[in-house]
Design an enzyme around this catalytic site. Structure first.
Site, PDB file in Angstrom:
ATOM      1  N   ASP A  28       0.864  -1.186   0.000  1.00  0.00           N
ATOM      2  CA  ASP A  28       0.000   0.000   0.000  1.00  0.00           C
ATOM      3  C   ASP A  28       0.893   1.226   0.000  1.00  0.00           C
ATOM      4  O   ASP A  28       2.007   1.209   0.544  1.00  0.00           O
ATOM      5  CB  ASP A  28      -0.906   0.018   1.231  1.00  0.00           C
ATOM      6  CG  ASP A  28      -1.860   1.197   1.221  1.00  0.00           C
ATOM      7  OD1 ASP A  28      -2.810   1.178   0.420  1.00  0.00           O
ATOM      8  OD2 ASP A  28      -1.654   2.136   2.001  1.00  0.00           O
ATOM      9  N   GLU A  30       0.959   5.645   0.516  1.00  0.00           N
ATOM     10  CA  GLU A  30       0.334   6.917   0.843  1.00  0.00           C
ATOM     11  C   GLU A  30       0.983   7.969  -0.050  1.00  0.00           C
ATOM     12  O   GLU A  30       2.198   7.921  -0.304  1.00  0.00           O
ATOM     13  CB  GLU A  30       0.512   7.269   2.316  1.00  0.00           C
ATOM     14  CG  GLU A  30      -0.105   6.260   3.275  1.00  0.00           C
ATOM     15  CD  GLU A  30      -1.603   6.060   3.079  1.00  0.00           C
ATOM     16  OE1 GLU A  30      -2.277   7.013   2.636  1.00  0.00           O
ATOM     17  OE2 GLU A  30      -2.087   4.944   3.355  1.00  0.00           O
ATOM     18  N   HIS A 169      -5.259   4.375   6.945  1.00  0.00           N
ATOM     19  CA  HIS A 169      -4.587   5.267   5.991  1.00  0.00           C
ATOM     20  C   HIS A 169      -3.108   5.455   6.299  1.00  0.00           C
ATOM     21  O   HIS A 169      -2.541   6.504   6.013  1.00  0.00           O
ATOM     22  CB  HIS A 169      -5.301   6.627   5.913  1.00  0.00           C
ATOM     23  CG  HIS A 169      -6.668   6.555   5.325  1.00  0.00           C
ATOM     24  ND1 HIS A 169      -6.892   6.300   3.990  1.00  0.00           N
ATOM     25  CD2 HIS A 169      -7.890   6.681   5.894  1.00  0.00           C
ATOM     26  CE1 HIS A 169      -8.202   6.292   3.763  1.00  0.00           C
ATOM     27  NE2 HIS A 169      -8.819   6.512   4.896  1.00  0.00           N
ATOM     28  N   ASP A 174      -2.365  -0.605   6.538  1.00  0.00           N
ATOM     29  CA  ASP A 174      -3.333  -0.931   5.481  1.00  0.00           C
ATOM     30  C   ASP A 174      -2.892  -2.167   4.711  1.00  0.00           C
ATOM     31  O   ASP A 174      -3.738  -2.985   4.293  1.00  0.00           O
ATOM     32  CB  ASP A 174      -3.484   0.251   4.529  1.00  0.00           C
ATOM     33  CG  ASP A 174      -4.306   1.384   5.133  1.00  0.00           C
ATOM     34  OD1 ASP A 174      -4.623   1.295   6.336  1.00  0.00           O
ATOM     35  OD2 ASP A 174      -4.629   2.350   4.414  1.00  0.00           O
TER      36      ASP A 174
END
Length: 578
Positions: A28, A30, A169, A174
């Site tokens: 994942d 960000e 998040h 995540d």
């Protein structure tokens, strides 16, 4: 001599790689925003699993090379202070690529995360990863029903499968939650006899049972241009589309290439397909728009509500003002639009107010009544006709300037906003300059579009032709921007009788008020695109087809350049439009 070879029966595992032997990297990211070409990675989290066991993890913050927008910091909890000492992506990327080597990548909404990784590889000279990719969103849509989960968000699926980590998040958390979701989905897939990674990937792409069962709906659809309407058992339109070959297009809805969840759902409800054969591709495009606007099929997303267009109106009253309206009336008002939203209309209004000091109050003023002026008069942003400081004649000079900016020369507004942006940039007030840039873009783009539409809609009659694939000519009759007749003249036929017959049977148009008096803006734009395509020839034109010499179209390229990803300055630079 006979050679006998013992045959050995293969196993199911010989048909592919068992899921228990596959090494997955669930990852994942960000980021500072949603565009891989414009935004940057701020955090990477990855979990390597095989056979249900975690065998490695990778997690790091990443310096994006610029400020993190405040709303992103609120969402992720990652601030500029946290990444100031973090490595840049060019330092992190080699370790990540080595970590995922020889594995199957898994992500929730994988297109987003893989897109950022590919963009980073391209920017720093690395070949893009060639790993197989699984998207847990696609898997969930295939394996779960709406009774089980209202949506396929990661947080929703994590609750459904009771993962040990709750998504928040942050990249590693995540990714850990996605591992739990992946294992839950793989367990569900076993009931569909999916035991290998090849089975799992093909399972996502395979047609649904409803798609296979309803392939016969395409059998009676002709090979011709036109519009197709999927209908339910009661004859209600579910979805409307167009194609130059109706049979081929409708058949594609029943194959693995159709993966859109809402369309697969629609196929389950559909009971018939109604074809509407059209003479030309343009007629099909226009008919599609009209049918969608009339029927409003629930599975179409675009063009369903043309009546909800928003307009900016210079009102018809003693002291006119700029008002946002949803209806074009037959009055003396001047209109700019249509806008896709009230926000865009308000942006364009703010741009006009920057150049023209029209009043901004909403009260209806008369020549006889007066009232105290507002604060805008005190700072010189309004001539205060409400209390008689500005004469009606002087105020109407501003009205004429606003009308010219809406329908003709856009230069005054562009110059005023550009000067303001330069001043704000010099004062390092970059966010405010960006707001003015967006306002200017809303005004220029809409004014350019409206002036382009009006150039056609003011013509009461136009006939044009383009070469047809059959060797003849496609001929269309357009009145006030509305397509009123379409036909294909056979090869070798005499054009005059054919055009006369087509014009005689064309729809009669009584134009209404405003810049789009006889058709929606979308329909007129379809006609314009066809008229501007190569090979089109004008046959008959009543009136003058022209654009304002100093109209907004000459400024639109500069606006578009400011929004082009490769040319857009960072928020630190804050460069004005040049």
């Amino acid at each position: 001599m006979v050679l006998v070879v013992d045959a050995v029966q293969g196993t199911l595992d010989d048909l592919g790689t068992p899921l228990s032997d596959v090494t997955f990297v669930v990852f994942d990211l960000e980021t500072t925003g949603g565009s891989a070409s414009e935004h940057a990675i701020t955090e990477i989290g990855a979990v390597k699993v095989r056979g249900g066991e975690v065998i490695g993890e990778l997690a790091t913050l990443v310096d994006p090379g610029g400020p993190i927008p405040p709303f992103i910091s609120v969402l992720t909890g990652i601030t500029d202070a946290m990444v100031v000492a973090a490595p840049r992506i060019e330092s992190v990327l080699p370790s990540f690529l080595e970590f995922i080597r020889g594995t199957t990548l898994v992500a929730h909404n994988a297109g987003f995360d893989v897109g950022f990784i590919k963009a980073a590889c391209a920017a720093h000279g690395y070949p893009p990863p060639i790993n197989a990719v699984l998207d847990t969103v696609d898997l969930a849509r295939r394996l779960l029903t709406r009774d089980e989960t209202p949506n396929c968000k990661l947080a929703t699926l994590a609750r459904l499968f009771r993962t040990s980590t709750e998504p928040c998040h942050r990249a590693l958390q995540d990714a850990r939650a996605t591992v739990g979701v992946l294992h839950g989905l793989i367990e569900r897939a076993g009931s569909f006899d999916v035991h290998t990674v090849e089975d799992l990937r093909s399972f996502v792409r395979a047609p649904t049972p409803e798609q296979r069962r309803k392939r016969h709906l395409a059998d009676l659809v002709p090979h011709a241009p036109g519009v197709y309407v999927f209908e339910d058992a009661h004859g209600e339109a579910l979805y409307i589309g167009k194609s130059t070959n109706l049979r081929n297009r409708v058949r594609s809805y029943f194959t693995a290439s159709e993966t859109r969840p809402r369309i697969r759902e629609m196929i389950g409800v559909a009971e018939r397909v109604r074809p509407i054969v059209c003479a030309t591709a343009l007629e099909a495009e226009v008919r599609e728009l009209r049918l969608i606007g009339a029927a409003k099929p629930r599975y179409n997303r675009k063009s369903r509500f043309p009546e909800k267009a928003v307009w900016l109106k210079l009102t018809d009253e003693p002291f006119p003002r700029l008002s946002i309206v949803r209806e074009v009336k037959d009055d003396q008002g001047t209109y700019l639009g249509p806008f896709g939203s009230t926000r865009l209309a308000d942006d364009a209004r703010a741009a006009l107010h920057e150049a023209v000091p029209l009043r901004r109050c909403t009260e209806r003023l008369t020549l006889r009544t007066t009232r105290p002026a507002c604060a805008l008069a005190g700072i010189g942003r309004c001539g205060a006709p409400c209390e008689g400081r500005e004469s009606p004649a002087a105020y109407h000079e501003h009205v004429d300037a606003a009308r010219e900016a809406m329908t003709g020369d856009a230069g005054a507004v562009f110059t005023a906003l550009e000067a303001r942006m330069e001043r704000l940039a010099a004062e390092q007030r970059y966010e405010e300059a960006a707001v003015d840039r967006d306002r200017l873009a809303a005004y220029v783009r809409t004014a350019a579009r409206m002036q382009r539409l009006s150039s056609l809609t003011r013509l009461p009659h136009l006939v044009a032709a383009s070469p047809a694939f059959s060797g003849g000519w496609e001929i269309h009759v357009v009145r006030h921007g509305r397509l009123t007749a379409a036909g294909v003249m056979p090869k070798g036929a005499h054009p005059a009788p054919f055009v006369e017959a087509l014009v005689a049977t064309a729809e009669t148009v009584s134009p209404g008020p405003g810049p789009t008096p006889a058709a929606t803006a979308e329909e007129t734009e379809c006609v314009l695109r066809w008229l501007e395509s190569p090979g089109v020839r004008l046959v008959e034109v009543d009136g003058e087809w022209s654009l304002p010499a100093r109209g907004a179209a000459r400024l639109k390229a500069r606006i578009d350049l400011a929004y082009a990803p490769r040319h857009r300055p960072s928020s630190r630079e804050g460069r004005p439009l040049r």
